[in-house]
Design a protein around this motif. Structure first.
Motif, PDB file in Angstrom:
ATOM      1  N   TYR A 121      38.415  32.376  31.999  1.00 25.30           N
ATOM      2  CA  TYR A 121      37.716  33.316  32.874  1.00 25.30           C
ATOM      3  C   TYR A 121      38.731  34.137  33.669  1.00 25.30           C
ATOM      4  N   LYS A 163      38.523  36.432  37.182  1.00 24.62           N
ATOM      5  CA  LYS A 163      37.748  36.973  38.294  1.00 24.62           C
ATOM      6  C   LYS A 163      38.620  37.700  39.304  1.00 24.62           C
ATOM      7  N   ASP A 220      42.443  34.586  40.695  1.00 18.01           N
ATOM      8  CA  ASP A 220      41.398  33.672  40.232  1.00 18.01           C
ATOM      9  C   ASP A 220      41.255  33.810  38.719  1.00 18.01           C
ATOM     10  N   LYS A 221      42.140  33.146  37.988  1.00 17.29           N
ATOM     11  CA  LYS A 221      42.136  33.183  36.530  1.00 17.29           C
ATOM     12  C   LYS A 221      42.068  31.765  35.992  1.00 17.29           C
TER      13      LYS A 221
END
Length: 288
Positions: free
Chosen positions: A84, A86, A90-91
């Motif tokens: 993901y 984001k 924030d990975k």
């Protein structure tokens, strides 16, 4: 064959027993206390700003060392959606690992391109061996991270600097082992090649390289282990993306469960890389 299978089975049983003991001691030693995140009392804008600064106010904070069950839950969350994305801070763990492995691969391949040909030259020429030896002995003991400030100042790019650090730490084991392997090729084999008037290029690829290949692979295996160690520390310094940055970011968020999960991932990936080179060594190893 039967004895080997029996030994492997017994070793597996002992390993599982030791793992169970470790998890049991971990469970007894951990407090398992945790408190909620700090996002209660913050506006949506303040939460978004905190995330942009690399902090996750909604993350669960640990008031003690997390028990195995908490780490297992965090691991499941990360592994269920590893890719993901984001935002910058924030990975998923898969993306972080991909960036780290890409840096390691780039620096490692550059080191191979320099170390193996230069090792051949040093191993085949006593003159070049004596000429290069002082430089190798001075540069080899320098910590790879000591090069980071110079790399950042000169290259002006954190990603390229990380690749350079991997290059500089990977080159020495490969160079030394290649030179040693080439210099250790049996003189009788070289004499036979000279008697048959084999040209130098053919002799290098068909006589020297196969004979020195196990030693060269040993150097490459050592270099890969060092490179994987160094990239984690380098990413903690330069930030951005990567498994090292993930560890540092989660520590800043006071999320010890995620830190422990990342440490386990680093260990597993390092083990897989080492096993890959171990299999390559078996392929090129010969019995005299």
């Amino acid at each position: 064959m039967k004895q080997v299978a029996t030994l492997n089975l017994r070793a597996a049983v002992v390993s599982l027993f030791l793992l169970a003991c470790f998890i049991g001691i971990w469970q007894l030693a951990s407090t398992g206390l945790s408190v909620g995140g700090a996002s209660s009392g913050m506006t949506a804008e303040e939460i978004e700003y905190a995330k942009m600064m690399g902090k996750d106010p909604g993350a669960e904070k640990s008031a003690g060392f997390p028990p195995p069950l908490e780490v297992a839950k965090a691991s499941w969350v990360h592994l269920s959606d590893p890719f993901y994305d984001k935002g910058p801070n924030d990975k998923g763990i898969g993306i972080q690992l991909g960036h780290s492995l890409a840096r390691v691969a780039a620096g490692y391949l550059l080191a191979m391109a320099v170390a193996i040909p230069l090792g051949f030259l040093i191993g085949m020429s006593p003159l070049m061996r004596k000429a290069f030896d002082p430089f190798v002995q001075v540069l080899k003991p320098i910590s790879p991270l000591a090069w980071m400030p110079l790399a950042l100042y000169t290259l002006k790019d954190s990603d390229v600097s990380g690749i350079f650090v991997i290059f500089i730490c990977s080159i020495w084991p490969m160079l030394i082992n290649t030179a040693f392997g080439v210099a250790s090729v049996k003189r009788e084999w070289l004499n036979v090649a000279s008697t048959l008037e084999v040209n130098p290029i053919r002799k290098a690829f068909q006589v020297i390289l196969p004979a020195a290949a196990p030693t060269i692979l040993t150097g490459m295996r050592i270099s890969m282990g060092i490179a994987w160690l160094v990239i984690v520390a380098a990413e903690m310094l330069v930030g951005g993306t990567g498994i090292g940055y993930f560890v540092w970011n989660e520590w800043n968020n006071l999320s010890l469960t995620n830190v422990i999960f990342a440490v386990l991932v680093i260990g597993v990936v390092g083990m897989l890389l080492d096993l890959m080179f171990a299999q390559l060594q078996k392929v090129v190893t010969y019995v005299e």
